[in-house]
Design a protein around this motif. Structure first.
Motif, PDB file in Angstrom:
ATOM      1  N   TYR A   1       0.807  -1.052   0.077  1.00 18.23           N
ATOM      2  CA  TYR A   1       0.016  -0.085   0.103  1.00 18.23           C
ATOM      3  C   TYR A   1       0.878   1.205  -0.130  1.00 18.23           C
ATOM      4  O   TYR A   1       0.139   2.333  -0.010  1.00 18.23           O
ATOM      5  CB  TYR A   1      -0.876  -0.226   1.259  1.00 18.23           C
ATOM      6  CG  TYR A   1      -1.716  -1.313   1.581  1.00 18.23           C
ATOM      7  CD1 TYR A   1      -2.446  -1.824   0.434  1.00 18.23           C
ATOM      8  CD2 TYR A   1      -1.882  -1.684   2.893  1.00 18.23           C
ATOM      9  CE1 TYR A   1      -3.282  -2.832   0.653  1.00 18.23           C
ATOM     10  CE2 TYR A   1      -2.575  -2.816   3.021  1.00 18.23           C
ATOM     11  CZ  TYR A   1      -3.324  -3.427   2.029  1.00 18.23           C
ATOM     12  OH  TYR A   1      -4.032  -4.473   2.378  1.00 18.23           O
TER      13      TYR A   1
ATOM     14  N   ASN B   1     -10.802  -0.682   0.799  1.00 16.53           N
ATOM     15  CA  ASN B   1      -9.632  -1.511   0.407  1.00 16.53           C
ATOM     16  C   ASN B   1      -9.873  -2.946   0.299  1.00 16.53           C
ATOM     17  O   ASN B   1      -9.964  -3.476   1.553  1.00 16.53           O
ATOM     18  CB  ASN B   1      -8.433  -0.893   1.007  1.00 16.53           C
ATOM     19  CG  ASN B   1      -7.023  -1.943   0.742  1.00 16.53           C
ATOM     20  OD1 ASN B   1      -7.511  -2.873  -0.139  1.00 16.53           O
ATOM     21  ND2 ASN B   1      -6.189  -1.518   1.292  1.00 16.53           N
TER      22      ASN B   1
ATOM     23  N   LYS C   1      -5.050   7.563   2.537  1.00 12.81           N
ATOM     24  CA  LYS C   1      -5.451   6.369   2.963  1.00 12.81           C
ATOM     25  C   LYS C   1      -6.207   5.522   1.965  1.00 12.81           C
ATOM     26  O   LYS C   1      -6.818   5.945   0.798  1.00 12.81           O
ATOM     27  CB  LYS C   1      -6.516   6.661   3.975  1.00 12.81           C
ATOM     28  CG  LYS C   1      -5.933   7.333   5.337  1.00 12.81           C
ATOM     29  CD  LYS C   1      -7.006   7.537   6.653  1.00 12.81           C
ATOM     30  CE  LYS C   1      -6.319   8.015   7.563  1.00 12.81           C
ATOM     31  NZ  LYS C   1      -7.293   8.452   8.713  1.00 12.81           N
ATOM     32  N   THR C   2      -6.069   4.214   2.054  1.00  4.91           N
ATOM     33  CA  THR C   2      -6.680   3.337   1.225  1.00  4.91           C
ATOM     34  C   THR C   2      -8.188   3.111   1.275  1.00  4.91           C
ATOM     35  O   THR C   2      -8.813   2.414   0.737  1.00  4.91           O
ATOM     36  CB  THR C   2      -6.006   1.807   1.043  1.00  4.91           C
ATOM     37  OG1 THR C   2      -6.127   1.444   2.692  1.00  4.91           O
ATOM     38  CG2 THR C   2      -4.556   1.972   0.767  1.00  4.91           C
TER      39      THR C   2
ATOM     40  N   GLU D   1      -0.583   5.015  -0.780  1.00  5.12           N
ATOM     41  CA  GLU D   1      -0.512   5.785   0.475  1.00  5.12           C
ATOM     42  C   GLU D   1       0.170   7.462   0.203  1.00  5.12           C
ATOM     43  O   GLU D   1      -0.248   8.504   0.513  1.00  5.12           O
ATOM     44  CB  GLU D   1      -0.404   5.189   1.591  1.00  5.12           C
ATOM     45  CG  GLU D   1      -1.233   4.361   2.037  1.00  5.12           C
ATOM     46  CD  GLU D   1      -0.969   3.366   3.363  1.00  5.12           C
ATOM     47  OE1 GLU D   1      -1.765   3.027   3.977  1.00  5.12           O
ATOM     48  OE2 GLU D   1      -0.039   3.360   3.347  1.00  5.12           O
TER      49      GLU D   1
END
Length: 320
Positions: A146, A171, A155-156, A150
């Motif tokens: 990630y 996610n 944020k995912t 990021e």
């Protein structure tokens, strides 16, 4: 001609002719607020439109920047309130090294600045950095999995509100011990989802966006497995007593729409890239979804952004 207009035209010509991107300013979810909104007569307090673009698969090859620009131009013509993407923004970070993948994310961000409205991005499997065995990078790289996403987008998973509706982007990706991607909501995210929903009134309409479908008819028609999030029932359990209206999904590169027991709808939104920019995937024409909200209801239509006609004119690929 104003200076800014000339710069935008010059950038478009550069992208179209070379497929490469200049150094880009990071495009974060929060940066959406910096874009000025266009006032439209069709907007009211309880109605709005947004566009759902999934599986963009941007890369310098296969005239992909030209095709994506056509989608951007079509969205700007429609003038929705905002754009939600459904993952796989780039192709391909899973197998790539840093020198290959960083320009892909910069290319996407550079082009996405042409949208005239906010853009809310979703992580896809091809956006995961260096997770495959063949990648020259390892888990110790700060951008692993990630990390690259990021750094570029934030944020995912996150949520936002718009005109009385609550939008949640999830996610749906993790990595197996065998260094392949898997479709799963990790525990920390499910805890976050629980906390997020506790702040939402039970009557508030909710839209979920996920790259890997939470439910899908593909395997029922074609067999196989692995086309849905393996622990999606846990997320649905958290949403059970809320006003879930719609689940937006990508990944499959085809179009489907269904209703679940009078509770909510799911919509798998085709793709911008089709079959890797060289034709249709599952015979689904390249395009995106326009969704119109009015009060507590919605309607939708699939929008052809013109890439198939342009691709055939260029003599690229074939339909499949």
């Amino acid at each position: 001609m104003k200076g800014t207009e000339k710069e935008n035209i010059d950038r478009r010509k550069f992208i179209k002719n070379t497929g490469l991107a200049a150094v880009a300013i990071p495009f974060l979810q929060s940066s959406c607020e910096e874009k000025s909104s266009v006032t439209k007569d069709k907007k009211t307090e309880d109605s709005f439109e947004f566009a759902f673009l999934t599986d963009i698969h941007i890369k310098p090859e296969m005239n992909a920047p030209q095709g994506f620009q056509m989608a951007i131009d079509k969205v700007n013509e429609i003038q929705p309130d905002f754009v939600i993407t459904g993952g796989d923004l780039v192709y391909d970070a899973m197998r790539g090294d840093f020198d290959k993948c960083e320009p892909l994310f910069n290319l996407y961000k550079t082009m996405a600045k042409d949208f005239q409205m906010p853009v809310y991005n979703c992580l896809g499997n091809h956006d995961l950095f260096a997770i495959y065995e063949e990648s020259p990078e390892t888990k110790v790289h700060p951008d692993y999995k990630y990390g690259m996403w990021e750094r570029h987008f934030g944020k995912t998973y996150y949520s936002f509100n718009h005109k009385g509706w609550h939008f949640i982007t999830l996610n749906s990706l993790d990595v197996t011990p065998q260094k392949r991607y898997k479709a799963s909501f990790h525990e920390a995210q499910l805890e976050w989802l629980k906390d997020d929903l506790e702040k939402v009134d039970k009557t508030t309409p909710i839209v979920i966006t996920t790259h890997i479908p939470m439910m899908c008819t593909y395997t029922q028609l074609n067999g196989g497995s692995g086309r849905v999030v393996e622990n999606a029932p846990e997320a649905f359990k958290l949403l059970e007593n809320h006003n879930l209206k719609l689940v937006l999904q990508g990944h499959i590169h085809w179009k489907e729409f269904g209703m679940v027991n009078d509770r909510f709808h799911f919509l798998t939104g085709g793709s911008i890239a089709g079959n890797g920019w060289k034709g249709r995937r599952h015979n689904t024409k390249e395009g995106f979804v326009k969704i119109k909200i009015k009060g507590g209801d919605f309607s939708w239509e699939y929008v052809d952004h013109g890439w198939e006609a342009e691709r055939l004119k260029l003599g690229v690929g074939s339909e499949s």
